[in-house]
Design a protein around this motif. Sequence first.
Motif, PDB file in Angstrom:
ATOM      1  N   GLU A   6       0.865  -1.138  -0.077  1.00 50.89           N
ATOM      2  CA  GLU A   6       0.136   0.036   0.025  1.00 50.89           C
ATOM      3  C   GLU A   6       0.982   1.385  -0.197  1.00 50.89           C
ATOM      4  OE1 GLU A   6      -1.900  -2.968   2.806  1.00 50.89           O
ATOM      5  OE2 GLU A   6      -0.122  -2.264   2.394  1.00 50.89           O
ATOM      6  N   SER A   7       0.441   2.492  -0.508  1.00 53.39           N
ATOM      7  CA  SER A   7       1.005   3.578  -0.382  1.00 53.39           C
ATOM      8  C   SER A   7      -0.133   4.643  -0.477  1.00 53.39           C
ATOM      9  CB  SER A   7       1.795   3.835  -1.695  1.00 53.39           C
ATOM     10  OG  SER A   7       1.421   3.644  -2.850  1.00 53.39           O
ATOM     11  N   GLY A   8       0.514   5.896  -0.228  1.00 54.75           N
ATOM     12  CA  GLY A   8      -0.617   6.999  -0.350  1.00 54.75           C
ATOM     13  C   GLY A   8      -1.034   7.441   1.114  1.00 54.75           C
ATOM     14  N   GLY A   9      -0.904   6.818   1.943  1.00 50.63           N
ATOM     15  CA  GLY A   9      -1.008   7.326   3.288  1.00 50.63           C
ATOM     16  C   GLY A   9      -0.292   8.650   3.907  1.00 50.63           C
ATOM     17  N   GLY A  10      -0.885   9.160   5.067  1.00 51.07           N
ATOM     18  CA  GLY A  10       0.002  10.344   5.450  1.00 51.07           C
ATOM     19  C   GLY A  10      -1.105  11.226   6.249  1.00 51.07           C
ATOM     20  N   GLN A  13      -6.201  16.821   5.907  1.00 52.16           N
ATOM     21  CA  GLN A  13      -7.110  17.788   6.593  1.00 52.16           C
ATOM     22  C   GLN A  13      -8.615  17.132   6.758  1.00 52.16           C
ATOM     23  OE1 GLN A  13      -6.475  20.848   8.000  1.00 52.16           O
ATOM     24  NE2 GLN A  13      -4.287  20.694   7.524  1.00 52.16           N
ATOM     25  N   PRO A  14      -9.358  17.437   7.552  1.00 57.95           N
ATOM     26  CA  PRO A  14     -10.830  17.020   7.640  1.00 57.95           C
ATOM     27  C   PRO A  14     -11.404  17.898   6.611  1.00 57.95           C
ATOM     28  CG  PRO A  14      -9.996  17.625   9.974  1.00 57.95           C
ATOM     29  CD  PRO A  14      -8.801  17.996   9.174  1.00 57.95           C
ATOM     30  N   GLY A  15     -12.225  17.083   5.907  1.00 54.99           N
ATOM     31  CA  GLY A  15     -12.734  17.559   4.675  1.00 54.99           C
ATOM     32  C   GLY A  15     -12.143  17.544   3.280  1.00 54.99           C
ATOM     33  N   GLY A  16     -10.787  17.288   3.436  1.00 51.26           N
ATOM     34  CA  GLY A  16      -9.973  16.993   2.517  1.00 51.26           C
ATOM     35  C   GLY A  16     -10.052  15.494   1.675  1.00 51.26           C
ATOM     36  N   SER A  17      -9.120  15.083   0.767  1.00 55.93           N
ATOM     37  CA  SER A  17      -9.318  13.902   0.111  1.00 55.93           C
ATOM     38  C   SER A  17      -8.087  13.201   0.114  1.00 55.93           C
ATOM     39  CB  SER A  17      -9.793  14.198  -1.138  1.00 55.93           C
ATOM     40  OG  SER A  17      -8.882  14.956  -1.984  1.00 55.93           O
ATOM     41  N   LEU A  18      -7.942  11.913   0.009  1.00 58.28           N
ATOM     42  CA  LEU A  18      -6.919  11.287  -0.374  1.00 58.28           C
ATOM     43  C   LEU A  18      -6.936  10.248  -1.400  1.00 58.28           C
ATOM     44  CD1 LEU A  18      -7.328   8.232   1.178  1.00 58.28           C
ATOM     45  CD2 LEU A  18      -6.844   9.517   3.300  1.00 58.28           C
ATOM     46  N   GLU A  19      -5.908   9.419  -1.884  1.00 55.84           N
ATOM     47  CA  GLU A  19      -5.903   8.377  -2.650  1.00 55.84           C
ATOM     48  C   GLU A  19      -4.720   7.445  -2.320  1.00 55.84           C
ATOM     49  OE1 GLU A  19      -6.232   9.097  -7.064  1.00 55.84           O
ATOM     50  OE2 GLU A  19      -4.332   7.935  -7.340  1.00 55.84           O
ATOM     51  N   LEU A  20      -5.390   6.057  -1.771  1.00 60.20           N
ATOM     52  CA  LEU A  20      -4.528   5.114  -1.379  1.00 60.20           C
ATOM     53  C   LEU A  20      -4.427   4.385  -2.818  1.00 60.20           C
ATOM     54  CD1 LEU A  20      -5.941   4.451   2.019  1.00 60.20           C
ATOM     55  CD2 LEU A  20      -4.077   5.818   1.470  1.00 60.20           C
ATOM     56  N   SER A  21      -3.103   3.516  -2.815  1.00 55.37           N
ATOM     57  CA  SER A  21      -3.006   2.687  -4.106  1.00 55.37           C
ATOM     58  C   SER A  21      -2.311   1.435  -3.633  1.00 55.37           C
ATOM     59  CB  SER A  21      -1.957   3.351  -4.936  1.00 55.37           C
ATOM     60  OG  SER A  21      -2.545   4.514  -5.751  1.00 55.37           O
ATOM     61  N   ILE A  93      -5.048   2.620  10.066  1.00 55.75           N
ATOM     62  CA  ILE A  93      -4.102   2.006   9.273  1.00 55.75           C
ATOM     63  C   ILE A  93      -4.996   1.278   8.023  1.00 55.75           C
ATOM     64  CG2 ILE A  93      -2.219   0.261   8.761  1.00 55.75           C
ATOM     65  CD1 ILE A  93      -1.315   0.729  11.811  1.00 55.75           C
ATOM     66  N   TYR A  94      -4.730   1.611   6.972  1.00 60.56           N
ATOM     67  CA  TYR A  94      -5.271   0.876   5.848  1.00 60.56           C
ATOM     68  C   TYR A  94      -4.758  -0.027   5.263  1.00 60.56           C
ATOM     69  CZ  TYR A  94      -8.803   4.514   6.311  1.00 60.56           C
ATOM     70  OH  TYR A  94      -9.978   5.566   6.392  1.00 60.56           O
ATOM     71  N   TYR A  95      -5.658  -1.241   4.876  1.00 62.40           N
ATOM     72  CA  TYR A  95      -4.620  -2.509   4.373  1.00 62.40           C
ATOM     73  C   TYR A  95      -5.560  -2.855   2.981  1.00 62.40           C
ATOM     74  CZ  TYR A  95      -3.105  -3.102   9.345  1.00 62.40           C
ATOM     75  OH  TYR A  95      -2.424  -3.075  10.418  1.00 62.40           O
ATOM     76  N   CYS A  96      -4.868  -3.340   2.130  1.00 59.94           N
ATOM     77  CA  CYS A  96      -5.233  -3.892   0.773  1.00 59.94           C
ATOM     78  C   CYS A  96      -5.166  -5.302   1.249  1.00 59.94           C
ATOM     79  CB  CYS A  96      -4.230  -3.528  -0.201  1.00 59.94           C
ATOM     80  SG  CYS A  96      -4.767  -4.006  -1.852  1.00 59.94           S
ATOM     81  N   ARG A 118       0.700  -4.784   4.078  1.00 60.54           N
ATOM     82  CA  ARG A 118       1.309  -4.368   5.682  1.00 60.54           C
ATOM     83  C   ARG A 118       0.589  -3.064   6.323  1.00 60.54           C
ATOM     84  NH1 ARG A 118       7.665  -5.696   6.021  1.00 60.54           N
ATOM     85  NH2 ARG A 118       7.485  -7.943   5.735  1.00 60.54           N
ATOM     86  N   GLY A 119      -0.085  -2.356   5.260  1.00 60.18           N
ATOM     87  CA  GLY A 119      -0.900  -1.190   5.786  1.00 60.18           C
ATOM     88  C   GLY A 119      -0.150   0.043   5.429  1.00 60.18           C
ATOM     89  N   THR A 120      -0.845   1.118   5.463  1.00 57.39           N
ATOM     90  CA  THR A 120      -0.385   2.387   5.169  1.00 57.39           C
ATOM     91  C   THR A 120      -1.420   3.260   6.153  1.00 57.39           C
ATOM     92  OG1 THR A 120       0.073   4.319   3.893  1.00 57.39           O
ATOM     93  CG2 THR A 120      -1.722   2.850   3.477  1.00 57.39           C
ATOM     94  N   GLN A 121      -0.511   4.273   7.023  1.00 61.19           N
ATOM     95  CA  GLN A 121      -1.236   4.867   7.802  1.00 61.19           C
ATOM     96  C   GLN A 121      -1.989   6.182   7.365  1.00 61.19           C
ATOM     97  OE1 GLN A 121      -1.587   4.690  11.721  1.00 61.19           O
ATOM     98  NE2 GLN A 121      -2.833   6.113  11.375  1.00 61.19           N
ATOM     99  N   VAL A 122      -3.015   6.507   7.808  1.00 59.19           N
ATOM    100  CA  VAL A 122      -3.906   7.559   7.253  1.00 59.19           C
ATOM    101  C   VAL A 122      -4.161   8.393   8.684  1.00 59.19           C
ATOM    102  CG1 VAL A 122      -5.787   8.599   6.172  1.00 59.19           C
ATOM    103  CG2 VAL A 122      -4.853   6.662   5.153  1.00 59.19           C
ATOM    104  N   THR A 123      -4.039   9.546   8.831  1.00 56.04           N
ATOM    105  CA  THR A 123      -4.262  10.662  10.004  1.00 56.04           C
ATOM    106  C   THR A 123      -5.138  11.756   9.522  1.00 56.04           C
ATOM    107  OG1 THR A 123      -2.325   9.685  11.181  1.00 56.04           O
ATOM    108  CG2 THR A 123      -3.284  11.769  11.856  1.00 56.04           C
ATOM    109  N   VAL A 124      -6.239  12.190   9.892  1.00 54.30           N
ATOM    110  CA  VAL A 124      -6.926  12.961   9.484  1.00 54.30           C
ATOM    111  C   VAL A 124      -7.262  14.016  10.748  1.00 54.30           C
ATOM    112  CG1 VAL A 124      -9.426  13.953   8.535  1.00 54.30           C
ATOM    113  CG2 VAL A 124      -8.294  11.689   7.762  1.00 54.30           C
ATOM    114  N   GLU A 125      -6.419  15.120  10.705  1.00 57.61           N
ATOM    115  CA  GLU A 125      -6.555  16.121  11.573  1.00 57.61           C
ATOM    116  C   GLU A 125      -6.039  17.508  11.252  1.00 57.61           C
ATOM    117  OE1 GLU A 125      -2.185  15.656  13.700  1.00 57.61           O
ATOM    118  OE2 GLU A 125      -3.773  14.413  14.641  1.00 57.61           O
ATOM    119  N   PRO A 126      -6.630  18.352  12.071  1.00 58.65           N
ATOM    120  CA  PRO A 126      -6.449  19.901  11.310  1.00 58.65           C
ATOM    121  C   PRO A 126      -4.889  20.278  11.513  1.00 58.65           C
ATOM    122  CG  PRO A 126      -8.218  19.900  13.043  1.00 58.65           C
ATOM    123  CD  PRO A 126      -7.594  18.359  13.109  1.00 58.65           C
TER     124      PRO A 126
END
Length: 126
Positions: A6-10, A13-21, A93-96, A118-126
């Motif tokens: 997996e990749s693309g985590g990080g 912002q709340p209200g934002g967007s992301l793309e995980l691959s 943590i997002y897993y495929c 193995r997963g990729t971490q996504v954190t959504v915070e201001p």
Amino acid sequence: QVQLVESGGGLAQPGGSLELSCQVSAMLLDYYVIGWFRQAPGKDREAVSCLNNWEETTYYTDSVEGRSAISLNISANTVTLEMSSLKPEDSAIYYCALDYGTFRGSCLRDQVYEYWGRGTQVTVEP
């Protein structure tokens, strides 16, 4: 042995967007189910979205329905999860996951899958 990366985590912002691959080491041929799961600290792993190519269906858990999209790039052996209108509760943590074969019904069940990343971490915070 099939490997998923997996990749693309990080941080988002709340209200934002992301793309995980998710890059799959094997060819996406014949029939399979492929999906995304997530696990937040102190919580059970939960399904987010999946695709059943035998039934030609996609599934989304209620909490992401309408603001997420799962897609495949067969030639690149990748599956992508796009999420928008992010909320702090999307942090995890997002897993495929992947399994081969024909499946009936919802693929939003982790018991279905044999291969996991193995997963990729996504954190959504201001």
